[in-house]
Design a protein around this motif. Sequence first.
Motif, PDB file in Angstrom:
ATOM      1  N   ILE A  27     -29.896  -8.226 -24.532  1.00  0.00           N
ATOM      2  CA  ILE A  27     -29.206  -9.488 -24.262  1.00  0.00           C
ATOM      3  C   ILE A  27     -30.087 -10.638 -24.750  1.00  0.00           C
ATOM      4  CG2 ILE A  27     -30.071  -9.917 -21.912  1.00  0.00           C
ATOM      5  CD1 ILE A  27     -26.989 -10.580 -21.310  1.00  0.00           C
ATOM      6  N   SER A  28     -29.482 -11.617 -25.429  1.00  0.00           N
ATOM      7  CA  SER A  28     -30.268 -12.695 -26.024  1.00  0.00           C
ATOM      8  C   SER A  28     -29.397 -13.921 -26.246  1.00  0.00           C
ATOM      9  CB  SER A  28     -30.866 -12.228 -27.359  1.00  0.00           C
ATOM     10  OG  SER A  28     -31.594 -13.246 -27.996  1.00  0.00           O
ATOM     11  N   LYS A  43     -25.866 -23.496 -28.702  1.00  0.00           N
ATOM     12  CA  LYS A  43     -25.743 -23.444 -27.256  1.00  0.00           C
ATOM     13  C   LYS A  43     -24.580 -22.542 -26.831  1.00  0.00           C
ATOM     14  CE  LYS A  43     -25.304 -26.293 -23.107  1.00  0.00           C
ATOM     15  NZ  LYS A  43     -25.191 -27.667 -22.555  1.00  0.00           N
ATOM     16  N   GLY A  44     -24.872 -21.617 -25.932  1.00  0.00           N
ATOM     17  CA  GLY A  44     -23.851 -20.751 -25.378  1.00  0.00           C
ATOM     18  C   GLY A  44     -23.610 -19.471 -26.141  1.00  0.00           C
ATOM     19  N   TYR A  45     -24.214 -19.322 -27.327  1.00  0.00           N
ATOM     20  CA  TYR A  45     -24.024 -18.092 -28.096  1.00  0.00           C
ATOM     21  C   TYR A  45     -24.886 -16.986 -27.484  1.00  0.00           C
ATOM     22  CZ  TYR A  45     -21.188 -19.795 -32.004  1.00  0.00           C
ATOM     23  OH  TYR A  45     -20.165 -20.279 -32.776  1.00  0.00           O
ATOM     24  N   LEU A  46     -24.221 -15.932 -27.012  1.00  0.00           N
ATOM     25  CA  LEU A  46     -24.895 -14.847 -26.311  1.00  0.00           C
ATOM     26  C   LEU A  46     -24.635 -13.531 -27.030  1.00  0.00           C
ATOM     27  CD1 LEU A  46     -26.475 -13.965 -23.714  1.00  0.00           C
ATOM     28  CD2 LEU A  46     -24.237 -13.501 -22.686  1.00  0.00           C
ATOM     29  N   ALA A  47     -25.704 -12.827 -27.409  1.00  0.00           N
ATOM     30  CA  ALA A  47     -25.599 -11.511 -28.046  1.00  0.00           C
ATOM     31  C   ALA A  47     -25.968 -10.434 -27.042  1.00  0.00           C
ATOM     32  CB  ALA A  47     -26.518 -11.435 -29.261  1.00  0.00           C
ATOM     33  N   SER A  48     -25.332  -9.272 -27.166  1.00  0.00           N
ATOM     34  CA  SER A  48     -25.610  -8.161 -26.254  1.00  0.00           C
ATOM     35  C   SER A  48     -25.519  -6.839 -27.006  1.00  0.00           C
ATOM     36  CB  SER A  48     -24.621  -8.154 -25.079  1.00  0.00           C
ATOM     37  OG  SER A  48     -23.281  -8.039 -25.547  1.00  0.00           O
ATOM     38  N   ASN A  62     -15.504 -17.112 -25.251  1.00  0.00           N
ATOM     39  CA  ASN A  62     -14.861 -16.878 -26.536  1.00  0.00           C
ATOM     40  C   ASN A  62     -15.608 -15.786 -27.279  1.00  0.00           C
ATOM     41  OD1 ASN A  62     -12.922 -19.093 -26.368  1.00  0.00           O
ATOM     42  ND2 ASN A  62     -14.684 -20.449 -26.645  1.00  0.00           N
ATOM     43  N   LYS A  63     -14.883 -14.767 -27.720  1.00  0.00           N
ATOM     44  CA  LYS A  63     -15.505 -13.735 -28.542  1.00  0.00           C
ATOM     45  C   LYS A  63     -15.718 -14.267 -29.952  1.00  0.00           C
ATOM     46  CE  LYS A  63     -14.889  -9.229 -30.710  1.00  0.00           C
ATOM     47  NZ  LYS A  63     -14.003  -8.080 -30.981  1.00  0.00           N
ATOM     48  N   ILE A  64     -16.942 -14.115 -30.465  1.00  0.00           N
ATOM     49  CA  ILE A  64     -17.242 -14.529 -31.829  1.00  0.00           C
ATOM     50  C   ILE A  64     -17.042 -13.354 -32.783  1.00  0.00           C
ATOM     51  CG2 ILE A  64     -18.980 -15.510 -33.365  1.00  0.00           C
ATOM     52  CD1 ILE A  64     -17.994 -17.411 -31.195  1.00  0.00           C
ATOM     53  N   MET A  65     -17.730 -12.253 -32.511  1.00  0.00           N
ATOM     54  CA  MET A  65     -17.589 -11.051 -33.339  1.00  0.00           C
ATOM     55  C   MET A  65     -18.296  -9.901 -32.661  1.00  0.00           C
ATOM     56  SD  MET A  65     -20.258 -11.857 -36.473  1.00  0.00           S
ATOM     57  CE  MET A  65     -19.234 -13.205 -37.044  1.00  0.00           C
TER      58      MET A  65
END
Length: 396
Positions: free
Chosen positions: A157-158, A164-169, A186-189
Motif C-alpha cells: 500500500i502506498s 493527492k489521494g492517489y493510493l496504490a495497493s 474513484n478507480k484509476i486503473m
Amino acid sequence: MSIEQLQEEANTENTIKEEYKLWRENCRFMYEFVSETALKWPSITVQWLPEHISRPDENLIESQLLLGTHTEGSETNYLKLASTQLPIQKGKVNSKIKITKKFENNYEINRARYMPQDGNIVSTINGGGEIDIYKLDDEDKKSLFHLTHHTENGYGISWNPFKKGYLASGSDDKSVWIHEISDKVNKIMSFENHEDIVNDVQWHTVNENLLGSVSDDKYMNIYDIRISEKPVLQFYSPDSDGINSLAFSPFSQNLIAIGNGNSNISLIDFRKLSITPGSQGLLHTMMGHSDAITSLEFSPTKDGIVASGSQDRRLMIWDLSKIGEEQVQEDAEDGCPELFMMHAGHTGGVTDLSWCPYKDWTLASVADDNIVHIWEISGNLLNEGVPQEVDDNELE
C-alpha cells in the motif's frame, strides 16, 4: 513433535535469550537512547506520523506513530494511534508507547500508511486484502471507505507523494490497483501482470506518474500511469526466491533498492532497466542478513542511508557511500564495508520499520516478539569516535 525437534526448539530459544542479553549489555555503546514497549498483540506495521510538538524547555518532542494488531482472529483487530516522547538532547524522557486511539478492522493490519498531503488520513490493508481509509480525528473510529477489490491477503500500500489521494495497493491475488480517494473513491486503473503474489508497491519519489511493484514471481515492474496498463520497465531477479520489498531513494531518482527472499538486497540503476525481462540495471548486491528481507526504507534525511528488516530478527543500517571500500581482515569478518550498524534487540522476525522524518538517525521497528523498539543511533558511531558509555538511566 519428536524429541529432536523439541531439543532444537530449546536450543534456538536459548540462543535468542543469549543474543538478547549480549545486545542489552552493549546498548550503551550503540544508541543515544533505546526503548522497548511490549504490546498485547504483535504489530506487523509501524510508521511515524509527521505531526509533532517540540518542547525545548522540557528537552522532548511529543511524537505519534501508527501501529496495528495481529490477533489471529481471537480478538478484534485495530489500527492504533500511539504516542511517545523523544529526547531533543541526551536526557531522560518517557519514550514508552501509549495507545491513544483504536480503530476497528476486520482482519490483522498488515500495513498502515498516512497520506503525505494530510497526515490525518490513513490507509490500511489487511489479511483479507481489504483496504480501509480512516480519519484519525474521527470520533466514530470507523473507516470512511472500505474497499474490497482485492480477493486475498495484502501487504502493498502506498500513497502518491505528489498526486493527492492517489493510493496504490498490491495483494496475494497477483493484482495492483490504483484508486483516487477524496470525498468518494474513484478507480484509476488496475494491473494484472504479475504471475505470483504482489508483496509491495511504491510510488516513485520524484516522478508522480511512476509506480513500482515487486512479487514472488521474482519481477519488479515499473508502471507509467499515463501510458498503459502494462509495465514500461522490468527487472528480473532469478536467484531472489521472490522479491519482498521495494524502496526508491528520495535523493537519487535513479536508485532503487529491493529486498529479496534469499536475504540479499539488490541496488538497481533505474536508467539501465529495460522492458525486456532480465537483470539489466543491477548495480550491487548487499549481503548480511541470514533470512528473508521483510522491510526496506531509505533515510528521508540522510543521502545513501538505507535500513532493512528481516526474518532473521535483525535490522541493518547500510551506508551506500562505503561500497567498495577496502577493509582490514578484522573489519571484514564483521561484514561488508557498507554495513554500518546492526540492531539486534528483537527476539522475533522484524516485520516493519520506519525512519523518524524530523529527528535524524531515529527509527521505530516492530517484530513478531510483540515489542515496539524506538531508538536513535549513537553519535559516537556516526562520528567514528571512541565509544563512550551512555548512562543506564537513559536506556529503557
